[in-house]
Enzyme design. Sequence first.
Site, short mmCIF file in Angstrom:
data_model
loop_
_atom_site.label_atom_id
_atom_site.label_comp_id
_atom_site.label_asym_id
_atom_site.label_seq_id
_atom_site.Cartn_x
_atom_site.Cartn_y
_atom_site.Cartn_z
N SER A 127 0.70 3.96 14.34
CA SER A 127 1.92 4.61 14.48
C SER A 127 2.47 3.25 13.36
CB SER A 127 2.65 4.54 15.61
OG SER A 127 3.81 5.07 15.36
N ASP A 286 0.85 -0.82 -1.06
CA ASP A 286 1.22 -1.21 0.14
C ASP A 286 0.22 -1.73 1.06
OD1 ASP A 286 3.00 -1.23 2.27
OD2 ASP A 286 2.81 0.91 2.96
#
Length: 522
Positions: A127, A286
């Site tokens: 998550s 990222d």
Amino acid sequence: MSRFLRGFTIVWTCLRYGLDELVLNSFQNPVLSRIARFTSFGRKLDNPRGQRLREALESLGPIFVKFGQVLSTRRDLMPPDIADELALLQDRVPPFDPNVAVDTIERSFRRPVDEVFVSFDRVPVASASIAQVHFAVIRDRDGRERDVAVKVLRPGMLDVIDKDLALMRMMANWVEKLSSDGKRLKPRQVVAEFDNYLHDELDLIREAANAAQLRRNMDGLDLVEIPEVFWDFCHPQVLVMERMNGVPINQVEKLRDAGVDIPKLARDGVTIFFTQVFRDGFFHADMHPGNIQVSLDPDTFGRYISLDFGIVGSLTEFDKEYLAQNFTAFFRRDYKRVAELHIESGWVPANTRVNELESAIRAVCEPYFDRPLKEISLGMVLLRLFQTSRRFQVEIQPQLVLLQKTLLNIEGLGRQLDPELDLWSTAKPFLEKWMLDQMGPRRMWRELQSQAPLYAKLIPQLPRLMHDFLQQKPKDYERDLQELLSEQKRTNRLLQRLVFGGVGFVLGLLVMQILMRLRLFY
């Protein structure tokens, strides 16, 4: 009013988690320590400082979580306890209700989740700030069952991001108006760049397209694995791609015990980064450990596995060539060329003296050559670079903000993998080869290939274009033609004189050599 409320929420969150006390205590000053004790009176701040900082960033939303993710890769800049807590932001942000994820999937595909997938695991495996991931099994077009990862967008993200960006725009306007460095730092353009990237990340179809492009680009490099995208199961809020099995790159001891060559892994990471930036102009932006794993599968052992393609950077041909020339000159310690490139590109005022800028760059960079990463103080380098940029009024380039962020990630990962890594010697051969390819025969051949369709269209038209031109010749065409012929004759006579003079000079040298040899012989 919404910006004011968001600002109040941020201040209240900082006070609630005691971040003001954390900042004040970070300074070794007795006065500030007493102020910290006074401000913390009546507040319950029993949790460790790293946990408080992480929980504050989580409660403030995705922009702050991403800031924490960047910091988590820079263990050289933070105490270990804070770095360990921030590392949990990479893939351990509290998940949202799995039933919400199921509702999002069923709303996107307009049918029950059990009809979309052969099986779907309702317990999320990861998550993050924007989405969470579930494992599932699909049946592809060929009827085969495939293990997949299902990424589902976190609900309500657009409103939170828009509020934070509105607040950042307001602060950027203040900085630009009130600060002497405001115009040079271009805060509004930087915020606009973040606005584009963050909104792009909320569209999972765009992320799927990024993954497909990177997969094509990296095909054949044999250093990195990119998951396959299953387009029949993709939606702006749902992304389904091949399930990848690997070990997170920050679990260095586990990788070493499995037999992975860690120094080679660090060098491969540098090669992948420079390949994506300079060869393709399209790079994963990222690259924190939550998005980078290492394969232990026998067929792909030791290769990188890239995940999460919501944020990618792209560079124009001009940006690539300019940066490559800067890096190459830097690796050769040609500081004069670095200074000239900054002036030519307009990054510094045109009236800047080259020798002064050259001297300043040399003073910043020279102490850090031929050193492994563990001996380089990035904080000191950034401080001195900022001081130099202020002195010479260097303008910030908003289009390179993502590249600068990714460089911080890459160096942080390299420091964790192999502190002995010499970044300069690893990157220099790659850049020199790239520059040779860009300026040599291969570049010319590529340009000819790319322009071939245009030439194929124009060449058959040349006779007609020539005929039309001759039919519409101007009245003084004969006079222009005579002038052109006379100029050509004068040029031919000049060339003849130069050729005869050169031949005579060479013959004269030969005669002198013969005479000198005859004189020595006799």
